[in-house]
Design an enzyme around this catalytic site. Structure first.
Site, short mmCIF file in Angstrom:
data_model
loop_
_atom_site.label_atom_id
_atom_site.label_comp_id
_atom_site.label_asym_id
_atom_site.label_seq_id
_atom_site.Cartn_x
_atom_site.Cartn_y
_atom_site.Cartn_z
N HIS A 278 28.40 41.79 39.45
CA HIS A 278 27.52 42.94 39.56
C HIS A 278 26.29 42.61 40.40
CE1 HIS A 278 24.25 45.62 38.18
NE2 HIS A 278 25.21 46.53 38.25
N ARG B 45 30.38 54.32 44.97
CA ARG B 45 30.70 53.99 43.57
C ARG B 45 29.88 54.92 42.68
NH1 ARG B 45 30.48 48.41 45.85
NH2 ARG B 45 32.27 47.22 45.12
N ARG C 99 34.50 57.64 45.06
CA ARG C 99 35.43 57.12 44.06
C ARG C 99 35.09 57.68 42.68
NH1 ARG C 99 35.55 50.82 43.00
NH2 ARG C 99 33.62 51.28 41.89
N GLU D 196 44.27 48.09 44.49
CA GLU D 196 43.53 46.90 44.02
C GLU D 196 44.22 46.22 42.85
OE1 GLU D 196 39.56 48.12 42.88
OE2 GLU D 196 40.27 50.01 42.06
N GLY E 230 40.92 47.59 47.58
CA GLY E 230 39.81 47.04 46.80
C GLY E 230 40.09 45.56 46.61
N THR E 231 39.70 44.79 47.60
CA THR E 231 40.11 43.38 47.58
C THR E 231 39.30 42.53 46.60
OG1 THR E 231 38.79 43.20 49.59
CG2 THR E 231 41.19 43.28 49.85
N ASN E 232 38.27 43.11 45.99
CA ASN E 232 37.59 42.35 44.93
C ASN E 232 38.53 42.24 43.73
OD1 ASN E 232 35.35 42.50 46.59
ND2 ASN E 232 34.45 44.24 45.52
N ASP E 233 39.01 43.40 43.28
CA ASP E 233 39.93 43.38 42.14
C ASP E 233 41.29 42.81 42.54
OD1 ASP E 233 38.71 44.32 39.72
OD2 ASP E 233 38.38 46.21 40.75
N CYS F 290 37.61 48.22 51.23
CA CYS F 290 36.23 48.44 50.77
C CYS F 290 35.76 47.34 49.81
CB CYS F 290 36.07 49.81 50.14
SG CYS F 290 37.05 50.04 48.66
C1 PEP Z 1 37.16 46.29 44.75
O1 PEP Z 1 37.68 46.04 43.67
O2 PEP Z 1 37.38 45.65 45.80
C2 PEP Z 1 36.18 47.40 44.85
C3 PEP Z 1 35.68 47.74 46.01
O3 PEP Z 1 35.79 48.01 43.70
P1 PEP Z 1 34.71 47.37 42.67
O4 PEP Z 1 34.11 46.18 43.35
O5 PEP Z 1 33.75 48.45 42.38
O6 PEP Z 1 35.61 47.02 41.51
MG MG Z 2 37.61 47.52 42.11
#
Ligand code: PEP
Ligand code: MG
Length: 494
Positions: free
Chosen positions: A77, A183, A239, A366, A387-390, A452
């Site tokens: 975060h 977001r 989103r 994601e 969503g490449t973070n998840d 993203c």
């Molecule tokens: C992600 O998961 O890449 C994404 C952009 O969403 P968040 O970071 O809000 O989970």
């Molecule tokens: Mg995500």
């Protein structure tokens, strides 16, 4: 800001964390968002020091010079929000022992108190004791020329991740051609909005939720209007609500009592609800489209707010291109049922207003299963946003928030060459991105695909996105120029 070159000569490195958001910060230590706001209002420069941050800390983060956390990775975060704000951040500095009660932080035998000076280097992850003078970064005349040159060659578009009209405007000035990720949960954390949101979550049934959602609707609609206006004429991907609900509820006694009074229920009732919402693995829990599918009234309200804002702007002569995005889809039917809710609500709104507007409904990719079944999902979804973070979290099985505990050792031992939350893992996660794009376009040749996750602003990842034929990358406002440059280099390199 950057450090004054002369001031940076010999500062003592207190400890190191992850370089989560570049730049320099110096200020007095505060541990709580309220104090950050108060001290800032009194003319002081503060650095927020937290074990980790949560959306409740947003107001403090907004006024702090920088943010330092003991826990959390490059997509925690603190990291994501700081990058969005263009604010310096060092995350996951595991050597920090923070004592909120005593308002102290201890690092390798050095004890610092609230009010002591500390400095952060967000580009290297270094933390310095005392004050190290900073100065504003300058954009030279060459910058505009370089960006013009980049535009001449680039094929990949660069959008931005922005949740406020201000961030959208900053990114537009840097050359962003749309919003790839707004977001919506970031819009709820202030004043009356948070109270109405808490009422919605703490309600016992759909009727209670609807009552609270009716209070939230005007706030959301006004927020979307501001963002659409700042991005006039450009596509804006909004989103639907994504985070675990427990993030919104009050965890302190004062906040719990306030909600009990507001809702006319007992303190015990609130405490039970807060406990019931607690999850062991919130990242894998009741979030993403699991929220909209279990509480469709949230999706209805958000659809109405998004399209209602666009319709109001249409009357004012402002062109908008809303794209509604379903988060965390893993199964086609999770998407389909959300799409049905969205389209039905849109149809009803258009009939009530006697006007309509074009919009798209798409999804984030994601979850690995979504990538594996991308052809099925593309039969309904009009666009994909990776969503490449998840996707990194779930492909590696590394928690986004806890990677800092073992990452330094993995890097040292060369098990990992780089932090995969920072640089896209082209061999693994990248394979899923490539495959999902191909599978999706086999069914829907004009499927718009973007990214993203935080990788959208990292040069080698941007180049990979060009290679696999994505339409755009989306990154935080201050990373837009770097992404534009990398996109142009990728086009030239061929
Ligand atoms: C992600 O998961 O890449 C994404 C952009 O969403 P968040 O970071 O809000 O989970
Ligand atoms: Mg995500």
């Amino acid at each position: 800001p950057v450090f004054e070159k002369t001031a940076l000569k010999q500062p003592k490195v207190l400890t190191r964390g992850l370089p989560a958001s570049p730049g320099a910060a110096t200020g007095q230590i505060v541990f709580f968002a309220d104090d950050a706001a108060e001290w800032h209002a009194a003319g002081k420069r503060v650095v927020m020091v937290r074990i980790e941050t949560s959306p409740e800390d947003l107001a403090g983060m907004a006024v702090a010079e920088g943010i330092l956390t003991a826990r959390g990775g490059m997509t925690s975060h603190a990291a994501v929000v700081a990058r969005g704000m263009g604010k310096c951040c060092v995350s996951g500095a595991g050597a920090l022992n923070i004592d909120y009660k005593a308002r102290t932080v201890e690092v390798d035998g050095v004890l610092l108190k609230e009010g002591d000076y500390i400095s952060l280097n967000g580009s290297t992850g270094e933390v310095y004791k005392d004050k190290v003078e900073t100065k504003a970064a300058e954009l030279s005349g060459d910058f505009a020329e370089l960006m013009d040159l980049a535009d001449k060659y680039t094929k990949l578009q660069v959008r931005t991740n922005a949740d406020t009209p201000h961030d959208a405007a900053v990114a537009r000035n840097f050359g962003a051609v749309g919003i790839g990720l707004c977001r919506t949960e970031h819009m709820f954390f202030e004043g009356e909005k948070i109270k109405a949101m808490r009422e919605m979550i703490l309600a016992e049934n759909a009727e209670g939720r609807r009552k609270a959602l009716a209070k939230i609707l005007p706030y959301q609609q006004a927020d979307f209007k501001g963002i659409f206006k700042a991005m006039e004429g450009c596509p804006v991907t909004v989103r639907l609500l994504d985070p675990p609900l427990h993030e919104f509820v009050p965890h302190d006694l004062k906040g719990q009592q306030e909600m009990a009074d507001t809702m006319g229920v007992s303190l015990q009732y609130i405490q039970q609800r807060v406990e019931a919402l607690c999850e062991h693995n919130p990242m894998l829990g009741h979030r993403g489209c699991r929220l909209g599918n279990t509480y469709p009234e949230i999706t209805q309200m958000q659809t109405r707010a998004i399209l209602g804002a666009a319709l109001e702007l249409k009357k004012e002569g402002v062109e908008t291109h809303p794209e509604i995005m379903v988060p965390l889809t893993g199964i086609l039917y999770e998407f389909k049922q959300q799409e049905e809710v969205i389209r039905a609500e849109a149809a009803q709104l258009f009939e009530e207003v006697g006007d309509s507007i074009d919009f798209k409904v798409g999804t984030m990719i994601e979850i690995p299963r979504a990538a594996l079944t991308a052809d099925r999902i593309a039969s309904s979804a009009e666009f994909f946003s990776f969503g490449t973070n998840d996707l990194t979290q779930m492909t590696f099985g590394y928690s986004r928030d806890d990677i800092a505990s073992f990452l330094p050792i993995y890097l040292e031992k060369k098990i990992l060459k780089v932090d995969p939350f920072q640089v896209l893992d082209q061999n693994g996660v990248g394979q899923l991105v490539r495959m999902a794009t191909e599978k999706g376009r086999a069914i829907r040749p004009d499927l718009k695909c973007g990214i993203c996750g935080e990788h959208g602003g990292e040069p080698s990842s941007v180049k990979f996105c060009h290679k696999v034929g994505l339409n755009y990358v989306s990154c935080s406002p201050f990373r837009v120029p770097i992404a534009r440059l990398a996109a142009a280099q990728a086009a030239i390199e061929g």
